[in-house]
Scaffold this motif. Structure first.
Motif, PDB file in Angstrom:
ATOM      1  N   THR A  12       0.835  -1.207   0.000  1.00  0.00           N
ATOM      2  CA  THR A  12       0.000   0.000   0.000  1.00  0.00           C
ATOM      3  C   THR A  12       0.868   1.255   0.000  1.00  0.00           C
ATOM      4  O   THR A  12       0.591   2.212  -0.719  1.00  0.00           O
ATOM      5  CB  THR A  12      -0.931   0.021   1.230  1.00  0.00           C
ATOM      6  OG1 THR A  12      -1.711  -1.165   1.241  1.00  0.00           O
ATOM      7  CG2 THR A  12      -1.843   1.219   1.219  1.00  0.00           C
ATOM      8  N   ASP A  15       2.434   1.708  -3.384  1.00  0.00           N
ATOM      9  CA  ASP A  15       1.442   2.255  -4.321  1.00  0.00           C
ATOM     10  C   ASP A  15       1.274   3.758  -4.120  1.00  0.00           C
ATOM     11  O   ASP A  15       1.213   4.516  -5.085  1.00  0.00           O
ATOM     12  CB  ASP A  15       0.090   1.552  -4.147  1.00  0.00           C
ATOM     13  CG  ASP A  15       0.112   0.092  -4.580  1.00  0.00           C
ATOM     14  OD1 ASP A  15       1.069  -0.320  -5.285  1.00  0.00           O
ATOM     15  OD2 ASP A  15      -0.817  -0.641  -4.207  1.00  0.00           O
ATOM     16  N   ASP A  18       4.234   5.589  -5.504  1.00  0.00           N
ATOM     17  CA  ASP A  18       4.147   5.695  -6.961  1.00  0.00           C
ATOM     18  C   ASP A  18       3.231   6.841  -7.373  1.00  0.00           C
ATOM     19  O   ASP A  18       3.477   7.520  -8.363  1.00  0.00           O
ATOM     20  CB  ASP A  18       3.633   4.393  -7.588  1.00  0.00           C
ATOM     21  CG  ASP A  18       4.669   3.283  -7.577  1.00  0.00           C
ATOM     22  OD1 ASP A  18       5.870   3.574  -7.391  1.00  0.00           O
ATOM     23  OD2 ASP A  18       4.272   2.113  -7.748  1.00  0.00           O
ATOM     24  N   LEU A  19       2.167   7.047  -6.601  1.00  0.00           N
ATOM     25  CA  LEU A  19       1.199   8.096  -6.924  1.00  0.00           C
ATOM     26  C   LEU A  19       1.674   9.490  -6.551  1.00  0.00           C
ATOM     27  O   LEU A  19       1.564  10.425  -7.348  1.00  0.00           O
ATOM     28  CB  LEU A  19      -0.131   7.836  -6.198  1.00  0.00           C
ATOM     29  CG  LEU A  19      -1.034   6.752  -6.729  1.00  0.00           C
ATOM     30  CD1 LEU A  19      -2.213   6.534  -5.789  1.00  0.00           C
ATOM     31  CD2 LEU A  19      -1.542   7.122  -8.120  1.00  0.00           C
ATOM     32  N   LYS A  41     -14.738  12.396  -1.642  1.00  0.00           N
ATOM     33  CA  LYS A  41     -14.649  12.964  -2.978  1.00  0.00           C
ATOM     34  C   LYS A  41     -14.666  14.487  -2.931  1.00  0.00           C
ATOM     35  O   LYS A  41     -14.513  15.143  -3.945  1.00  0.00           O
ATOM     36  CB  LYS A  41     -15.798  12.441  -3.835  1.00  0.00           C
ATOM     37  CG  LYS A  41     -15.691  10.943  -4.078  1.00  0.00           C
ATOM     38  CD  LYS A  41     -16.824  10.449  -4.940  1.00  0.00           C
ATOM     39  CE  LYS A  41     -16.696   8.941  -5.145  1.00  0.00           C
ATOM     40  NZ  LYS A  41     -17.776   8.420  -5.967  1.00  0.00           N
ATOM     41  N   ILE A  65      -4.434  14.061  -6.004  1.00  0.00           N
ATOM     42  CA  ILE A  65      -4.116  12.775  -6.646  1.00  0.00           C
ATOM     43  C   ILE A  65      -4.724  11.626  -5.846  1.00  0.00           C
ATOM     44  O   ILE A  65      -5.344  10.722  -6.421  1.00  0.00           O
ATOM     45  CB  ILE A  65      -2.590  12.604  -6.795  1.00  0.00           C
ATOM     46  CG1 ILE A  65      -2.041  13.621  -7.795  1.00  0.00           C
ATOM     47  CG2 ILE A  65      -2.242  11.180  -7.220  1.00  0.00           C
ATOM     48  CD1 ILE A  65      -0.518  13.727  -7.805  1.00  0.00           C
ATOM     49  N   ILE A  66      -4.570  11.664  -4.532  1.00  0.00           N
ATOM     50  CA  ILE A  66      -5.143  10.616  -3.681  1.00  0.00           C
ATOM     51  C   ILE A  66      -6.652  10.602  -3.812  1.00  0.00           C
ATOM     52  O   ILE A  66      -7.274   9.537  -3.913  1.00  0.00           O
ATOM     53  CB  ILE A  66      -4.705  10.811  -2.207  1.00  0.00           C
ATOM     54  CG1 ILE A  66      -3.214  10.513  -2.059  1.00  0.00           C
ATOM     55  CG2 ILE A  66      -5.524   9.928  -1.274  1.00  0.00           C
ATOM     56  CD1 ILE A  66      -2.635  10.874  -0.702  1.00  0.00           C
ATOM     57  N   THR A  67      -7.263  11.774  -3.842  1.00  0.00           N
ATOM     58  CA  THR A  67      -8.719  11.864  -3.955  1.00  0.00           C
ATOM     59  C   THR A  67      -9.198  11.300  -5.288  1.00  0.00           C
ATOM     60  O   THR A  67     -10.193  10.565  -5.332  1.00  0.00           O
ATOM     61  CB  THR A  67      -9.180  13.336  -3.796  1.00  0.00           C
ATOM     62  OG1 THR A  67      -8.779  13.791  -2.495  1.00  0.00           O
ATOM     63  CG2 THR A  67     -10.677  13.463  -3.934  1.00  0.00           C
ATOM     64  N   ARG A  68      -8.484  11.617  -6.367  1.00  0.00           N
ATOM     65  CA  ARG A  68      -8.867  11.056  -7.678  1.00  0.00           C
ATOM     66  C   ARG A  68      -8.747   9.536  -7.690  1.00  0.00           C
ATOM     67  O   ARG A  68      -9.568   8.834  -8.258  1.00  0.00           O
ATOM     68  CB  ARG A  68      -7.998  11.650  -8.785  1.00  0.00           C
ATOM     69  CG  ARG A  68      -8.468  12.983  -9.289  1.00  0.00           C
ATOM     70  CD  ARG A  68      -7.826  13.358 -10.618  1.00  0.00           C
ATOM     71  NE  ARG A  68      -6.372  13.315 -10.623  1.00  0.00           N
ATOM     72  CZ  ARG A  68      -5.587  14.330 -10.274  1.00  0.00           C
ATOM     73  NH1 ARG A  68      -6.094  15.464  -9.876  1.00  0.00           N
ATOM     74  NH2 ARG A  68      -4.275  14.203 -10.321  1.00  0.00           N
ATOM     75  N   HIS A  69      -7.697   9.027  -7.055  1.00  0.00           N
ATOM     76  CA  HIS A  69      -7.432   7.586  -7.112  1.00  0.00           C
ATOM     77  C   HIS A  69      -8.264   6.786  -6.109  1.00  0.00           C
ATOM     78  O   HIS A  69      -8.720   5.689  -6.414  1.00  0.00           O
ATOM     79  CB  HIS A  69      -5.937   7.336  -6.887  1.00  0.00           C
ATOM     80  CG  HIS A  69      -5.499   5.971  -7.282  1.00  0.00           C
ATOM     81  ND1 HIS A  69      -5.486   4.917  -6.395  1.00  0.00           N
ATOM     82  CD2 HIS A  69      -5.071   5.476  -8.463  1.00  0.00           C
ATOM     83  CE1 HIS A  69      -5.052   3.832  -7.009  1.00  0.00           C
ATOM     84  NE2 HIS A  69      -4.792   4.138  -8.259  1.00  0.00           N
ATOM     85  N   TYR A  70      -8.430   7.312  -4.890  1.00  0.00           N
ATOM     86  CA  TYR A  70      -9.086   6.564  -3.816  1.00  0.00           C
ATOM     87  C   TYR A  70     -10.410   7.177  -3.361  1.00  0.00           C
ATOM     88  O   TYR A  70     -10.997   6.700  -2.390  1.00  0.00           O
ATOM     89  CB  TYR A  70      -8.166   6.474  -2.585  1.00  0.00           C
ATOM     90  CG  TYR A  70      -6.911   5.665  -2.798  1.00  0.00           C
ATOM     91  CD1 TYR A  70      -6.956   4.276  -2.797  1.00  0.00           C
ATOM     92  CD2 TYR A  70      -5.687   6.288  -2.992  1.00  0.00           C
ATOM     93  CE1 TYR A  70      -5.799   3.526  -2.981  1.00  0.00           C
ATOM     94  CE2 TYR A  70      -4.533   5.558  -3.173  1.00  0.00           C
ATOM     95  CZ  TYR A  70      -4.585   4.177  -3.171  1.00  0.00           C
ATOM     96  OH  TYR A  70      -3.448   3.445  -3.352  1.00  0.00           O
ATOM     97  N   GLU A  73     -13.361   5.652  -1.150  1.00  0.00           N
ATOM     98  CA  GLU A  73     -12.871   4.425  -0.527  1.00  0.00           C
ATOM     99  C   GLU A  73     -12.257   4.755   0.839  1.00  0.00           C
ATOM    100  O   GLU A  73     -11.954   5.900   1.138  1.00  0.00           O
ATOM    101  CB  GLU A  73     -11.791   3.766  -1.393  1.00  0.00           C
ATOM    102  CG  GLU A  73     -12.277   3.303  -2.749  1.00  0.00           C
ATOM    103  CD  GLU A  73     -11.151   2.717  -3.577  1.00  0.00           C
ATOM    104  OE1 GLU A  73     -10.186   2.168  -2.990  1.00  0.00           O
ATOM    105  OE2 GLU A  73     -11.229   2.810  -4.802  1.00  0.00           O
TER     106      GLU A  73
END
Length: 141
Positions: A12, A15, A18-19, A41, A65-70, A73
């Motif tokens: 995790t 990952d 990387d982001l 969101k 970036i975290i918000t777009r990806h996760y 969740e």
């Protein structure tokens, strides 16, 4: 503690690195490690507050970036204890070796390292007696 080996980190955390990059990931781990963080969101008042909290820790760009990806969740942020400890131990070995080479007292250097890392001097001596961890050694998770 900036020499944390990416290979030492749990999946995790790798990952996330990387982001958003390793420095932002390490800030996130230090602030929220060991917790589950609901990544909103940003559409509700609570979502905006969560985004602002995240942005305060990792910066606005990384939070986006975290918000777009996760977004939507629950993100578990690992503690990464073993990787951080290995990094700390490498730093202690390096600083001790450099101090001794420059003629400093071993006892004084250990006392300084203990204060700096909030450890007992006995623990610092134990770390120094162990084989210094290298970046390419496999992690023991």
């Amino acid at each position: 503690m900036n020499d944390v080996a990416l290979a030492d980190l749990p999946e995790t955390a790798r990952d996330l690195a990387d982001l958003i990059g390793l420095p932002a990931t390490l800030r996130l781990v230090r602030q929220l490690g060991g917790t589950s963080f609901p990544v909103a969101k940003g559409r509700t008042r609570m979502g905006v507050a969560r985004f602002e909290l995240l942005a305060e820790v990792v910066g606005e760009e990384a939070a986006e970036i975290i918000t777009r990806h996760y977004g939507g969740e629950v993100l578990y942020v690992p503690r990464c204890h073993a990787a951080l400890q290995r990094s700390r131990d490498r730093a202690i070995h390096a600083r001790f070796d450099a101090s001794i080479r420059s003629g400093a007292s071993a006892n004084q250097t250990v006392a300084e390292l203990a204060r700096e890392h909030q450890l007992s001097d006995r623990r610092v001596w134990d770390i120094l007696k162990a084989i210094p961890p290298t970046v390419d050694q496999p992690a023991l998770f």
